[in-house]
Design a protein around this motif. Structure first.
Motif, PDB file in Angstrom:
ATOM      1  N   ILE A 157       0.946  -1.144   0.140  1.00 15.92           N
ATOM      2  CA  ILE A 157      -0.033   0.061  -0.011  1.00 15.92           C
ATOM      3  C   ILE A 157       0.912   1.128   0.164  1.00 15.92           C
ATOM      4  CG2 ILE A 157      -1.650   1.334   1.504  1.00 15.92           C
ATOM      5  CD1 ILE A 157      -2.758  -1.483   2.547  1.00 15.92           C
ATOM      6  N   TYR A 158       1.932   1.442   0.807  1.00 13.95           N
ATOM      7  CA  TYR A 158       2.932   2.330   0.832  1.00 13.95           C
ATOM      8  C   TYR A 158       3.379   2.611  -0.753  1.00 13.95           C
ATOM      9  CZ  TYR A 158       6.946   5.246   1.575  1.00 13.95           C
ATOM     10  OH  TYR A 158       7.930   6.259   1.386  1.00 13.95           O
ATOM     11  N   LYS A 159       3.811   1.527  -1.434  1.00 14.69           N
ATOM     12  CA  LYS A 159       4.387   1.795  -2.716  1.00 14.69           C
ATOM     13  C   LYS A 159       3.524   2.187  -3.565  1.00 14.69           C
ATOM     14  CE  LYS A 159       6.898  -0.995  -6.168  1.00 14.69           C
ATOM     15  NZ  LYS A 159       7.464  -2.464  -6.543  1.00 14.69           N
ATOM     16  N   ALA A 160       2.143   1.841  -3.489  1.00 14.77           N
ATOM     17  CA  ALA A 160       0.969   2.277  -4.340  1.00 14.77           C
ATOM     18  C   ALA A 160       0.563   3.637  -3.870  1.00 14.77           C
ATOM     19  CB  ALA A 160      -0.037   1.323  -4.282  1.00 14.77           C
ATOM     20  N   LYS A 161       0.625   4.075  -2.664  1.00 12.56           N
ATOM     21  CA  LYS A 161      -0.234   5.480  -2.393  1.00 12.56           C
ATOM     22  C   LYS A 161       0.885   6.246  -1.641  1.00 12.56           C
ATOM     23  CE  LYS A 161      -4.389   3.941  -2.703  1.00 12.56           C
ATOM     24  NZ  LYS A 161      -5.550   4.777  -3.262  1.00 12.56           N
ATOM     25  N   CYS A 162       2.031   6.000  -1.314  1.00 13.63           N
ATOM     26  CA  CYS A 162       2.835   7.056  -0.439  1.00 13.63           C
ATOM     27  C   CYS A 162       4.185   7.289  -1.307  1.00 13.63           C
ATOM     28  CB  CYS A 162       3.002   6.688   0.888  1.00 13.63           C
ATOM     29  SG  CYS A 162       1.625   5.910   1.969  1.00 13.63           S
ATOM     30  N   GLN A 163       4.681   6.168  -1.814  1.00 13.48           N
ATOM     31  CA  GLN A 163       5.994   6.107  -2.225  1.00 13.48           C
ATOM     32  C   GLN A 163       6.189   7.481  -3.223  1.00 13.48           C
ATOM     33  OE1 GLN A 163       8.148   2.533  -3.365  1.00 13.48           O
ATOM     34  NE2 GLN A 163       8.209   3.460  -5.575  1.00 13.48           N
ATOM     35  N   ALA A 164       5.405   7.792  -4.017  1.00 11.79           N
ATOM     36  CA  ALA A 164       5.371   9.063  -4.935  1.00 11.79           C
ATOM     37  C   ALA A 164       5.907  10.304  -4.510  1.00 11.79           C
ATOM     38  CB  ALA A 164       4.150   9.220  -5.910  1.00 11.79           C
ATOM     39  N   CYS A 165       5.583  10.541  -3.123  1.00 11.00           N
ATOM     40  CA  CYS A 165       5.837  11.721  -2.488  1.00 11.00           C
ATOM     41  C   CYS A 165       7.026  11.247  -1.381  1.00 11.00           C
ATOM     42  CB  CYS A 165       4.709  12.363  -1.739  1.00 11.00           C
ATOM     43  SG  CYS A 165       3.535  13.071  -2.874  1.00 11.00           S
ATOM     44  N   ASP A 189      11.126   3.363   0.156  1.00  4.92           N
ATOM     45  CA  ASP A 189      11.896   3.097   1.305  1.00  4.92           C
ATOM     46  C   ASP A 189      11.543   4.225   2.254  1.00  4.92           C
ATOM     47  OD1 ASP A 189      12.544   0.293   0.576  1.00  4.92           O
ATOM     48  OD2 ASP A 189      14.294   1.139  -0.453  1.00  4.92           O
ATOM     49  N   GLY A 190      10.934   4.926   1.989  1.00  2.00           N
ATOM     50  CA  GLY A 190      10.614   6.388   3.000  1.00  2.00           C
ATOM     51  C   GLY A 190      11.759   6.971   3.205  1.00  2.00           C
ATOM     52  N   VAL A 191      12.483   7.325   2.381  1.00  2.64           N
ATOM     53  CA  VAL A 191      13.820   8.206   2.420  1.00  2.64           C
ATOM     54  C   VAL A 191      13.397   9.827   1.980  1.00  2.64           C
ATOM     55  CG1 VAL A 191      15.288   6.282   1.944  1.00  2.64           C
ATOM     56  CG2 VAL A 191      14.685   7.746  -0.039  1.00  2.64           C
ATOM     57  N   GLY A 192      12.321   9.910   1.655  1.00  2.00           N
ATOM     58  CA  GLY A 192      11.693  11.387   1.624  1.00  2.00           C
ATOM     59  C   GLY A 192      12.140  11.728   0.025  1.00  2.00           C
ATOM     60  N   SER A 193      11.627  12.809  -0.471  1.00  2.00           N
ATOM     61  CA  SER A 193      11.713  13.603  -1.718  1.00  2.00           C
ATOM     62  C   SER A 193      11.780  14.868  -1.660  1.00  2.00           C
ATOM     63  CB  SER A 193      10.638  12.929  -2.650  1.00  2.00           C
ATOM     64  OG  SER A 193       9.309  13.357  -2.464  1.00  2.00           O
ATOM     65  N   PRO A 194      11.932  15.709  -2.853  1.00  2.00           N
ATOM     66  CA  PRO A 194      11.517  17.116  -2.800  1.00  2.00           C
ATOM     67  C   PRO A 194      10.337  17.447  -2.222  1.00  2.00           C
ATOM     68  CG  PRO A 194      13.199  16.475  -4.355  1.00  2.00           C
ATOM     69  CD  PRO A 194      12.599  15.271  -3.871  1.00  2.00           C
ATOM     70  N   MET A 195       9.295  16.585  -2.542  1.00  2.00           N
ATOM     71  CA  MET A 195       7.829  16.808  -2.233  1.00  2.00           C
ATOM     72  C   MET A 195       7.622  16.398  -0.921  1.00  2.00           C
ATOM     73  SD  MET A 195       6.528  15.203  -5.725  1.00  2.00           S
ATOM     74  CE  MET A 195       4.614  15.148  -5.164  1.00  2.00           C
ATOM     75  N   ALA A 196       8.441  15.697  -0.152  1.00  2.00           N
ATOM     76  CA  ALA A 196       7.544  15.309   1.111  1.00  2.00           C
ATOM     77  C   ALA A 196       8.801  14.597   2.271  1.00  2.00           C
ATOM     78  CB  ALA A 196       6.534  14.228   1.019  1.00  2.00           C
ATOM     79  N   HIS A 197       8.545  14.802   3.268  1.00  2.00           N
ATOM     80  CA  HIS A 197       9.642  14.234   4.382  1.00  2.00           C
ATOM     81  C   HIS A 197       9.849  12.728   4.407  1.00  2.00           C
ATOM     82  CE1 HIS A 197       6.732  12.749   6.906  1.00  2.00           C
ATOM     83  NE2 HIS A 197       5.884  13.901   6.494  1.00  2.00           N
ATOM     84  N   ALA A 198      10.972  12.307   4.701  1.00  2.00           N
ATOM     85  CA  ALA A 198      11.307  11.075   5.061  1.00  2.00           C
ATOM     86  C   ALA A 198      10.611  10.444   6.197  1.00  2.00           C
ATOM     87  CB  ALA A 198      12.697  10.905   5.230  1.00  2.00           C
ATOM     88  N   PHE A 199      10.462   9.174   5.880  1.00  2.00           N
ATOM     89  CA  PHE A 199       9.979   8.378   7.181  1.00  2.00           C
ATOM     90  C   PHE A 199      11.022   7.507   7.898  1.00  2.00           C
ATOM     91  CE2 PHE A 199       5.517   8.414   4.729  1.00  2.00           C
ATOM     92  CZ  PHE A 199       5.123   9.482   5.900  1.00  2.00           C
ATOM     93  N   LYS A 200      11.931   7.245   7.208  1.00  6.66           N
ATOM     94  CA  LYS A 200      13.139   6.372   7.664  1.00  6.66           C
ATOM     95  C   LYS A 200      13.858   7.084   8.486  1.00  6.66           C
ATOM     96  CE  LYS A 200      16.776   3.425   5.835  1.00  6.66           C
ATOM     97  NZ  LYS A 200      17.303   3.114   4.592  1.00  6.66           N
ATOM     98  N   GLY A 201      14.075   6.625   9.851  1.00  9.69           N
ATOM     99  CA  GLY A 201      14.532   7.341  10.974  1.00  9.69           C
ATOM    100  C   GLY A 201      13.976   8.333  11.499  1.00  9.69           C
TER     101      GLY A 201
END
Length: 111
Positions: free
Chosen positions: A28-36, A40-52
């Protein structure tokens, strides 16, 4: 003997369901959250990281679920205020799906 077999099947089903939920959370994360939030939750210019992420590590599951269900404006973000201009959109998911994502996010935050 019949009770033993039934107990074994039930126990195996319960053990599998826990790992299945974690797997579903990743899917579900891959389908719904990964784009932003990035692979692996490392973040992007669009949204913060979840990792750590300390906020994810320390928050109760219902607080995280609330953000997923209700969304959050960029100005309300607790992460790097002003860095992100796009808010978190409300997600239309079942409670089981949200719980699976929260479990997955908690796992990412622990890394």
């Amino acid at each position: 003997m019949r009770k033993l077999i039934l107990s074994t099947v039930v126990a195996a089903g319960l053990a599998f369901s826990g790992s299945a939920i974690a797997a579903d959370g990743a899917a579900i994360y891959k389908a719904k959250c990964q784009a932003c939030h990035g692979a692996d939750g490392v973040g992007s210019p669009m949204a913060h990281a979840f990792k750590g992420n300390d906020w994810i590590k320390t928050q109760k599951e219902d607080v995280i679920s609330g953000v997923i269900k209700n969304g959050r404006a960029a100005k309300e973000s607790r992460f790097e205020k002003g860095k992100y201009t796009i808010g978190m959109a409300k997600q239309v998911l079942t409670d089981d799906e949200i719980n699976a994502i929260v479990t997955h996010l908690k796992g990412l935050a622990g890394k």
